[in-house]
Write an enzyme that holds these catalytic residues in place. Structure first.
Site, PDB file in Angstrom:
ATOM      1  N   ASN A  14       0.435  -1.302  -0.249  1.00  0.00           N
ATOM      2  CA  ASN A  14      -0.039   0.464  -0.079  1.00  0.00           C
ATOM      3  C   ASN A  14       0.497   1.347  -0.214  1.00  0.00           C
ATOM      4  O   ASN A  14       0.177   1.910  -0.221  1.00  0.00           O
ATOM      5  CB  ASN A  14      -1.281   0.122   1.340  1.00  0.00           C
ATOM      6  CG  ASN A  14      -2.005  -1.225   1.452  1.00  0.00           C
ATOM      7  OD1 ASN A  14      -2.694  -1.487   0.153  1.00  0.00           O
ATOM      8  ND2 ASN A  14      -2.436  -1.887   2.118  1.00  0.00           N
ATOM      9  N   ASP A  72       9.059   7.209   9.048  1.00  0.00           N
ATOM     10  CA  ASP A  72       8.502   7.094  10.217  1.00  0.00           C
ATOM     11  C   ASP A  72       7.498   7.194  10.902  1.00  0.00           C
ATOM     12  O   ASP A  72       8.070   8.993  10.865  1.00  0.00           O
ATOM     13  CB  ASP A  72       9.625   6.827  11.195  1.00  0.00           C
ATOM     14  CG  ASP A  72       9.293   6.315  12.390  1.00  0.00           C
ATOM     15  OD1 ASP A  72       9.642   4.664  12.002  1.00  0.00           O
ATOM     16  OD2 ASP A  72       9.587   6.430  13.365  1.00  0.00           O
ATOM     17  N   TYR A 153      -4.640   3.362  14.716  1.00  0.00           N
ATOM     18  CA  TYR A 153      -5.142   4.682  15.442  1.00  0.00           C
ATOM     19  C   TYR A 153      -6.534   5.319  14.605  1.00  0.00           C
ATOM     20  O   TYR A 153      -6.948   5.847  15.325  1.00  0.00           O
ATOM     21  CB  TYR A 153      -4.411   5.559  15.751  1.00  0.00           C
ATOM     22  CG  TYR A 153      -3.034   4.922  16.626  1.00  0.00           C
ATOM     23  CD1 TYR A 153      -2.983   4.610  18.141  1.00  0.00           C
ATOM     24  CD2 TYR A 153      -2.137   4.374  16.261  1.00  0.00           C
ATOM     25  CE1 TYR A 153      -3.054   4.138  18.985  1.00  0.00           C
ATOM     26  CE2 TYR A 153      -1.056   4.195  16.734  1.00  0.00           C
ATOM     27  CZ  TYR A 153      -1.224   3.585  17.951  1.00  0.00           C
ATOM     28  OH  TYR A 153      -0.224   2.965  19.287  1.00  0.00           O
ATOM     29  N   ARG A 178       1.650  11.769   6.287  1.00  0.00           N
ATOM     30  CA  ARG A 178       2.354  10.968   4.625  1.00  0.00           C
ATOM     31  C   ARG A 178       2.323  11.380   4.033  1.00  0.00           C
ATOM     32  O   ARG A 178       3.515  11.447   2.515  1.00  0.00           O
ATOM     33  CB  ARG A 178       2.174   8.826   4.889  1.00  0.00           C
ATOM     34  CG  ARG A 178       2.665   8.138   4.348  1.00  0.00           C
ATOM     35  CD  ARG A 178       2.717   7.237   4.504  1.00  0.00           C
ATOM     36  NE  ARG A 178       2.339   6.302   6.231  1.00  0.00           N
ATOM     37  CZ  ARG A 178       1.580   6.413   6.308  1.00  0.00           C
ATOM     38  NH1 ARG A 178       0.693   6.415   5.803  1.00  0.00           N
ATOM     39  NH2 ARG A 178       2.004   5.656   7.789  1.00  0.00           N
TER      40      ARG A 178
HETATM   41  P1  IMP Z   1       5.260   2.844  10.181  1.00  0.00           P
HETATM   42  O1  IMP Z   1       6.381   4.236  11.164  1.00  0.00           O
HETATM   43  O2  IMP Z   1       4.882   3.714   9.081  1.00  0.00           O
HETATM   44  O3  IMP Z   1       5.287   1.999  10.163  1.00  0.00           O
HETATM   45  O4  IMP Z   1       4.495   3.577  11.629  1.00  0.00           O
HETATM   46  C1  IMP Z   1       3.923   3.108  12.922  1.00  0.00           C
HETATM   47  C2  IMP Z   1       2.635   3.249  14.004  1.00  0.00           C
HETATM   48  O5  IMP Z   1       2.060   4.151  13.991  1.00  0.00           O
HETATM   49  C3  IMP Z   1       1.611   2.607  12.643  1.00  0.00           C
HETATM   50  O6  IMP Z   1       2.014   0.922  13.300  1.00  0.00           O
HETATM   51  C4  IMP Z   1       0.655   2.618  13.349  1.00  0.00           C
HETATM   52  O7  IMP Z   1       0.383   2.345  14.506  1.00  0.00           O
HETATM   53  C5  IMP Z   1       0.545   4.274  13.423  1.00  0.00           C
HETATM   54  N1  IMP Z   1       0.894   4.760  12.539  1.00  0.00           N
HETATM   55  C6  IMP Z   1       0.860   5.430  11.435  1.00  0.00           C
HETATM   56  N2  IMP Z   1       0.538   6.156  10.242  1.00  0.00           N
HETATM   57  C7  IMP Z   1      -1.048   5.640  10.596  1.00  0.00           C
HETATM   58  C8  IMP Z   1      -2.187   6.102  10.370  1.00  0.00           C
HETATM   59  O8  IMP Z   1      -2.174   6.692   8.828  1.00  0.00           O
HETATM   60  N3  IMP Z   1      -3.280   5.761  10.316  1.00  0.00           N
HETATM   61  C9  IMP Z   1      -3.278   4.864  12.234  1.00  0.00           C
HETATM   62  N4  IMP Z   1      -2.107   4.280  12.880  1.00  0.00           N
HETATM   63  C10 IMP Z   1      -0.934   5.143  12.177  1.00  0.00           C
END
Ligand code: IMP
Length: 195
Positions: A14, A72, A153, A178
């Site tokens: 994704n 991150d 979340y 993002r």
């Molecule tokens: P990562 O850095 O993209 O792996 O995100 C780390 C963690 O932050 C994820 O496992 C989610 O718990 C939370 N997170 C990051 N972005 C989102 C989002 O767009 N929606 C919901 N949770 C998020």
């Protein structure tokens, strides 16, 4: 100087699709670390989003020696003094992260339920120089889970009247932390390599 290939420190389909769509107008092909022949999974032991993004990007760069990006992200809740922040992914057993936040927020009045999602992208160019681009999306923690879309979340993160899990992924990708960070990276790459 032109770049035509960018390796992303992820194998998440994704994320890759979203990033590919954004960068294709620049003629930049985004490939997964797996497709670049790398299988890195470093310990994310930094103390900030930037440090963790850099750890992932640098580990990958050292293997592929091509321009790379790593992101991150996480949720920062004001009432919880910024938690879960960089610990968002492992804050609670999988699938129970929303319940944990709701429990911790049960005494928080409406005015103290502000929160934000943060995303930092580390970009390392062909010479090993790094840049950081961040994006934020502000909202509030709701009182219950709402909606079935998204992940993590999303069901408790209220952006206006709706939670992130109640809007389509297309709409979320227009306003998310993002998306904003990626837009910043797009501008940087366009200016540096394509104008
Ligand atoms: P990562 O850095 O993209 O792996 O995100 C780390 C963690 O932050 C994820 O496992 C989610 O718990 C939370 N997170 C990051 N972005 C989102 C989002 O767009 N929606 C919901 N949770 C998020």
């Amino acid at each position: 100087m032109k770049i035509n290939k960018l390796v992303m420190a992820t194998n998440n389909k994704n994320k890759l699709r979203e990033v590919r769509e954004i960068f294709s107008p620049l003629g930049i092909e985004v490939i997964s670390q797996k497709d670049a022949g790398a299988d890195t999974n470093p310990e994310e032991n930094g103390s900030t989003f930037s440090e963790n993004a850099y750890i992932k990007a640098k580990t990958l760069y050292d293997v592929v020696k091509l321009p790379v990006i790593a992101d991150d992200s996480g949720l920062c809740v004001d009432f919880l003094e910024g938690r879960p922040s960089i610990h968002s992914a492992r804050y609670a057993p999988e699938g129970q992260e929303c319940e944990k936040i709701l429990e911790e927020m049960k005494d928080a009045p409406d005015s103290q339920r502000t929160a934000k999602f943060v995303c930092v992208i580390a970009f390392i160019d062909e010479n090993g120089n790094s840049e950081f681009i961040s994006g934020e999306c502000s909202g509030k923690i709701g009182y219950e889970k709402k909606g079935l879309n998204g992940f993590g979340y999303d069901p408790i993160f209220m952006c206006g009247e709706k939670s992130f899990a109640e809007i389509s992924s297309d709409d979320k990708n227009k306003i998310s932390h993002r998306a904003k960070a990626l837009k910043g990276l797009y501008e940087l790459l366009k200016e540096r390599y394509c104008d």
